[in-house]
Design a protein around this motif. Structure first.
Motif, mmCIF file in Angstrom:
data_model
loop_
_atom_site.group_PDB
_atom_site.id
_atom_site.type_symbol
_atom_site.label_atom_id
_atom_site.label_comp_id
_atom_site.label_asym_id
_atom_site.label_seq_id
_atom_site.Cartn_x
_atom_site.Cartn_y
_atom_site.Cartn_z
ATOM 1 N N GLU A 1 46.914 3.647 30.339
ATOM 2 C CA GLU A 1 47.245 4.684 29.364
ATOM 3 C C GLU A 1 48.750 4.914 29.290
ATOM 4 O O GLU A 1 49.320 5.094 28.223
ATOM 5 C CB GLU A 1 46.540 5.985 29.744
ATOM 6 C CG GLU A 1 46.805 7.128 28.811
ATOM 7 C CD GLU A 1 46.074 8.389 29.233
ATOM 8 O OE1 GLU A 1 46.127 9.354 28.467
ATOM 9 O OE2 GLU A 1 45.476 8.423 30.320
ATOM 10 N N TYR A 2 49.411 4.903 30.459
ATOM 11 C CA TYR A 2 50.858 5.066 30.542
ATOM 12 C C TYR A 2 51.432 3.986 31.442
ATOM 13 O O TYR A 2 50.769 3.507 32.357
ATOM 14 C CB TYR A 2 51.238 6.439 31.129
ATOM 15 C CG TYR A 2 50.761 7.603 30.314
ATOM 16 C CD1 TYR A 2 51.370 7.933 29.105
ATOM 17 C CD2 TYR A 2 49.711 8.399 30.748
ATOM 18 C CE1 TYR A 2 50.943 9.012 28.357
ATOM 19 C CE2 TYR A 2 49.277 9.486 30.002
ATOM 20 C CZ TYR A 2 49.887 9.781 28.811
ATOM 21 O OH TYR A 2 49.458 10.858 28.073
ATOM 22 N N THR B 1 59.817 8.102 34.331
ATOM 23 C CA THR B 1 59.514 8.462 32.951
ATOM 24 C C THR B 1 58.402 7.538 32.468
ATOM 25 O O THR B 1 58.116 6.506 33.066
ATOM 26 C CB THR B 1 60.750 8.306 32.036
ATOM 27 O OG1 THR B 1 61.208 6.952 32.104
ATOM 28 C CG2 THR B 1 61.854 9.266 32.438
ATOM 29 N N SER B 2 57.806 7.923 31.359
ATOM 30 C CA SER B 2 56.732 7.133 30.760
ATOM 31 C C SER B 2 57.259 6.420 29.522
ATOM 32 O O SER B 2 58.024 6.998 28.746
ATOM 33 C CB SER B 2 55.582 8.064 30.370
ATOM 34 O OG SER B 2 54.722 7.447 29.452
ATOM 35 N N GLU C 1 55.374 5.624 27.042
ATOM 36 C CA GLU C 1 54.561 6.013 25.901
ATOM 37 C C GLU C 1 54.794 7.432 25.389
ATOM 38 O O GLU C 1 54.537 7.711 24.218
ATOM 39 C CB GLU C 1 53.065 5.860 26.246
ATOM 40 C CG GLU C 1 52.606 4.434 26.439
ATOM 41 C CD GLU C 1 53.045 3.832 27.786
ATOM 42 O OE1 GLU C 1 53.023 2.602 27.889
ATOM 43 O OE2 GLU C 1 53.412 4.581 28.718
ATOM 44 N N ASP C 2 55.232 8.350 26.254
ATOM 45 C CA ASP C 2 55.338 9.754 25.850
ATOM 46 C C ASP C 2 56.511 10.403 26.585
ATOM 47 O O ASP C 2 56.526 10.443 27.813
ATOM 48 C CB ASP C 2 54.032 10.478 26.207
ATOM 49 C CG ASP C 2 53.947 11.886 25.647
ATOM 50 O OD1 ASP C 2 54.994 12.504 25.386
ATOM 51 O OD2 ASP C 2 52.815 12.387 25.494
ATOM 52 N N PRO C 3 57.483 10.955 25.854
ATOM 53 C CA PRO C 3 58.649 11.565 26.503
ATOM 54 C C PRO C 3 58.320 12.837 27.287
ATOM 55 O O PRO C 3 59.112 13.276 28.113
ATOM 56 C CB PRO C 3 59.596 11.871 25.341
ATOM 57 C CG PRO C 3 58.712 11.951 24.150
ATOM 58 C CD PRO C 3 57.577 11.007 24.400
ATOM 59 N N ASP C 4 57.155 13.433 27.046
ATOM 60 C CA ASP C 4 56.751 14.648 27.757
ATOM 61 C C ASP C 4 55.921 14.352 29.000
ATOM 62 O O ASP C 4 55.432 15.281 29.651
ATOM 63 C CB ASP C 4 55.955 15.574 26.833
ATOM 64 C CG ASP C 4 56.826 16.186 25.751
ATOM 65 O OD1 ASP C 4 58.050 16.304 25.970
ATOM 66 O OD2 ASP C 4 56.286 16.546 24.694
ATOM 67 N N VAL C 5 55.748 13.071 29.326
ATOM 68 C CA VAL C 5 54.936 12.672 30.484
ATOM 69 C C VAL C 5 55.819 12.032 31.540
ATOM 70 O O VAL C 5 56.651 11.180 31.233
ATOM 71 C CB VAL C 5 53.811 11.688 30.062
ATOM 72 C CG1 VAL C 5 53.145 11.061 31.274
ATOM 73 C CG2 VAL C 5 52.782 12.404 29.204
ATOM 74 N N ARG D 1 52.483 16.373 32.754
ATOM 75 C CA ARG D 1 52.922 16.643 31.383
ATOM 76 C C ARG D 1 53.794 17.891 31.377
ATOM 77 O O ARG D 1 53.513 18.865 32.072
ATOM 78 C CB ARG D 1 51.735 16.845 30.451
ATOM 79 C CG ARG D 1 52.149 17.129 29.007
ATOM 80 C CD ARG D 1 50.988 17.087 28.042
ATOM 81 N NE ARG D 1 50.354 15.783 27.988
ATOM 82 C CZ ARG D 1 50.813 14.742 27.285
ATOM 83 N NH1 ARG D 1 51.914 14.862 26.586
ATOM 84 N NH2 ARG D 1 50.146 13.599 27.280
ATOM 85 N N GLU E 1 57.922 23.729 25.822
ATOM 86 C CA GLU E 1 58.110 22.838 24.669
ATOM 87 C C GLU E 1 58.626 23.591 23.479
ATOM 88 O O GLU E 1 58.496 24.739 23.303
ATOM 89 C CB GLU E 1 56.796 22.134 24.310
ATOM 90 C CG GLU E 1 56.398 21.145 25.377
ATOM 91 C CD GLU E 1 55.092 20.462 25.061
ATOM 92 O OE1 GLU E 1 54.321 20.928 24.206
ATOM 93 O OE2 GLU E 1 54.820 19.447 25.687
#
Length: 119
Positions: free
Chosen positions: A55-56, A92-93, A95-99, A113, A119
């Motif tokens: 997923e990530y 960092t991920s 796929e998603d900057p918030d993960v 997250r 946010e």
């Protein structure tokens, strides 16, 4: 219904409602009813679960946990957590900057997250 049974029913209902509101987790060392929190660069991240599948994927290494608090204590220092042990690596991920992804000593990965409040 007499007073005794009414009191028993009330106590049972309160215990049931209290149990429904708990959020539990296990970090491999301790378990509790507290949210897993990670603080990185002044931002609060909340544990979502273990990484399953692809997923990530990890990107840049940000650092490692330098302070681990008790589960009931809110961490406040940079690279501190009430869930992860000292030395767990933070990435960092892609796929998603918030993960953010945390690599534990045993090689397993956890997903955090960014808190919705920030946010």
């Amino acid at each position: 219904m007499n007073r005794f049974w009414k009191a028993i029913a009330l106590i049972a209902a309160l215990l049931f409602l209290g149990a429904c509101g708990e959020q539990t987790f296990s970090n491999g060392e301790e378990s509790g009813s507290y949210a897993g929190i990670l603080i990185v660069e002044g931002e609060e991240y909340v544990w979502e679960g273990e990484l399953e599948g692809s997923e990530y994927s990890e990107s840049a290494r940000l650092g490692a946990i330098t302070q681990s608090t008790a589960p009931e204590v809110m961490p406040s220092a940079d690279f501190s957590s009430n869930f992860l042990a000292e030395g767990a690596e933070i990435y960092t991920s892609n796929e998603d900057p918030d993960v953010l992804l945390a690599k534990r000593h045993d090689g397993s990965w956890d997903v955090f997250r960014k808190s919705a409040e920030q946010e």
